[in-house]
Design a protein around this motif. Sequence first.
Motif, mmCIF file in Angstrom:
data_model
loop_
_atom_site.group_PDB
_atom_site.id
_atom_site.type_symbol
_atom_site.label_atom_id
_atom_site.label_comp_id
_atom_site.label_asym_id
_atom_site.label_seq_id
_atom_site.Cartn_x
_atom_site.Cartn_y
_atom_site.Cartn_z
ATOM 1 N N UNK A 129 0.728 -1.139 0.187
ATOM 2 C CA UNK A 129 0.038 0.005 -0.032
ATOM 3 C C UNK A 129 1.039 1.138 0.190
ATOM 4 N N UNK A 130 2.101 1.456 0.544
ATOM 5 C CA UNK A 130 2.735 2.258 0.627
ATOM 6 C C UNK A 130 3.457 2.694 -0.644
ATOM 7 N N UNK A 131 3.729 1.409 -1.594
ATOM 8 C CA UNK A 131 4.274 1.725 -3.052
ATOM 9 C C UNK A 131 2.940 2.160 -3.859
ATOM 10 N N UNK A 132 1.882 1.301 -3.730
ATOM 11 C CA UNK A 132 0.912 1.473 -4.747
ATOM 12 C C UNK A 132 0.027 2.532 -4.667
ATOM 13 N N UNK A 133 -0.036 3.276 -3.440
ATOM 14 C CA UNK A 133 -0.713 4.430 -3.210
ATOM 15 C C UNK A 133 -0.062 5.679 -2.625
ATOM 16 N N UNK A 134 1.220 5.601 -2.706
ATOM 17 C CA UNK A 134 2.154 6.588 -2.198
ATOM 18 C C UNK A 134 1.745 7.396 -1.013
ATOM 19 N N UNK A 135 1.504 6.504 0.207
ATOM 20 C CA UNK A 135 0.989 6.998 1.645
ATOM 21 C C UNK A 135 2.073 6.543 2.513
ATOM 22 N N UNK A 136 1.828 7.402 3.551
ATOM 23 C CA UNK A 136 2.819 6.932 4.647
ATOM 24 C C UNK A 136 1.983 5.939 5.738
ATOM 25 N N UNK A 137 2.337 4.842 6.138
ATOM 26 C CA UNK A 137 1.611 4.016 6.968
ATOM 27 C C UNK A 137 2.687 3.645 8.234
ATOM 28 N N UNK A 138 1.958 3.828 9.345
ATOM 29 C CA UNK A 138 2.524 3.789 10.545
ATOM 30 C C UNK A 138 3.425 2.255 10.611
ATOM 31 N N UNK A 139 4.516 2.534 11.098
ATOM 32 C CA UNK A 139 5.503 1.189 11.301
ATOM 33 C C UNK A 139 5.172 0.879 12.518
ATOM 34 N N UNK A 140 4.483 1.507 13.509
ATOM 35 C CA UNK A 140 4.161 0.797 14.875
ATOM 36 C C UNK A 140 3.683 -0.564 14.865
ATOM 37 N N UNK A 141 4.199 -1.750 15.368
ATOM 38 C CA UNK A 141 3.867 -3.045 15.363
ATOM 39 C C UNK A 141 3.769 -3.572 14.250
ATOM 40 N N UNK A 142 4.548 -3.033 13.187
ATOM 41 C CA UNK A 142 4.692 -3.978 11.741
ATOM 42 C C UNK A 142 6.160 -4.474 11.773
ATOM 43 N N UNK A 143 6.306 -5.721 11.521
ATOM 44 C CA UNK A 143 7.766 -6.122 11.286
ATOM 45 C C UNK A 143 8.068 -5.926 10.005
ATOM 46 N N UNK A 144 9.280 -5.390 9.864
ATOM 47 C CA UNK A 144 9.791 -4.861 8.627
ATOM 48 C C UNK A 144 11.317 -5.431 8.138
#
Length: 423
Positions: A129-144
């Motif tokens: 979604x970050x790439x497809x929609x050029x949006x900033x998504x919260x990283x909190x709680x997301x394993x990256x």
Amino acid sequence: MNRALFSEYRSMYSSNREHPTVIRIHIRMRDLIDPDHMRYAVDRTMERYPYFCVRLNVREDNKWEYVDNKRPVVITNSLSGVELNSEESNYHLISFSWQDNRIIMDVAHAMTDGTGAYEVVRTFLYYYCSKRYHVTISEEGVRLSGDVISDEEWDDPTERATDLPTPKRVEYPPSINPVTAAHLEDDTERTVYDISIDEKEFMRFNIENDGSPATMIALLFSRAVARLYPDREDAIRVTLALNQRGALGTPLAHQSLVGGVFLEYKDKLKDWPLERQATAYRGMVFAQTIEETVLAGVASMKGINQMLMSKSTDRERLAIVDAIGGVTDRVITATVSYVGKAGFKESEDYIRDFRLWTSAAGKTLLIEVSAVGGRFTLDFLQPFSSPIYVNAFLKELEDNGIKYDLQDVMKLDLPNIKLPWSE
């Protein structure tokens, strides 16, 4: 790096073409899928989950191990997916596919459970979604990708657990089996009925009636079965899937760590008002989720896997798993599984539908519950096509003023896992 399997054995030996032990997560997005962005998201995601980038290897002593698999995780333009652990999947036990605005992730249930699969999806949606929609998504709680992965996330807590309580031997009286009770032995069309309920409205209903989402669904289903079989002799017993990570003290573990809570609709409950019944069901859950009780369940599962590993032939292991399946068919009517609210953050703005499918145990019925985008989705996963239990459940919803939408009736299609004895 080779890693020996342990907790995976029972699920692996339970899998066959008729009932593959695979988790399929099906997401309908707002827009058409961009395949380049999907490839990017899958690659970044799998960088974060190296313990899922493996292939199976069978040693000379017939013990199994994972071997690092550097081949890319497969993405196909289809809704059928690919056979896992085969050349089609680059010998991975996880794959992705897409078509139009739909995304599917398939993963062997032996490797992880709904909780672990949600972590992978949360990571994938972050990147996609970050790439497809050029949006900033919260990283909190997301394993990256780039995270330091702790030993707790890698290690199998079931194998490492020591000083576990001795499981108590309990003889459960027979329960109503949905196939035999409705004479559906000749109905073998595996089918999923997909029901949607507004999250806020259902939560309000739960608060008013001293319920929680999973226990209330189990109760309403139990009442529906009681309505179908008022003169029953066998018990109505629903298992509530239980995440064992809390009792094990390993919240980051990726393995399949699912126990069960038995909820029995006893005769004395039938004349009680719904609220009192819900209180009784919550009491059953509380009594069976005490840490010592959960750990006794872990000990039982550990014993089964140790027994399977002690056998030298596939025939012996398959016979043990078949016997366990026969017990399940005798003592369980259905299972309700609810991971909890998905928490896919801003990605949920782009999701229109989310479903989790897997095979029901034997001849029982499975209700998978998902909470995404302001809706509860209930997937009735059946080894038969008859709507008899779904219709009875929907009548319970209607009688209690719960609005619903029967969204789909579909063939329950899950990919096979190619396993050593089936080659």
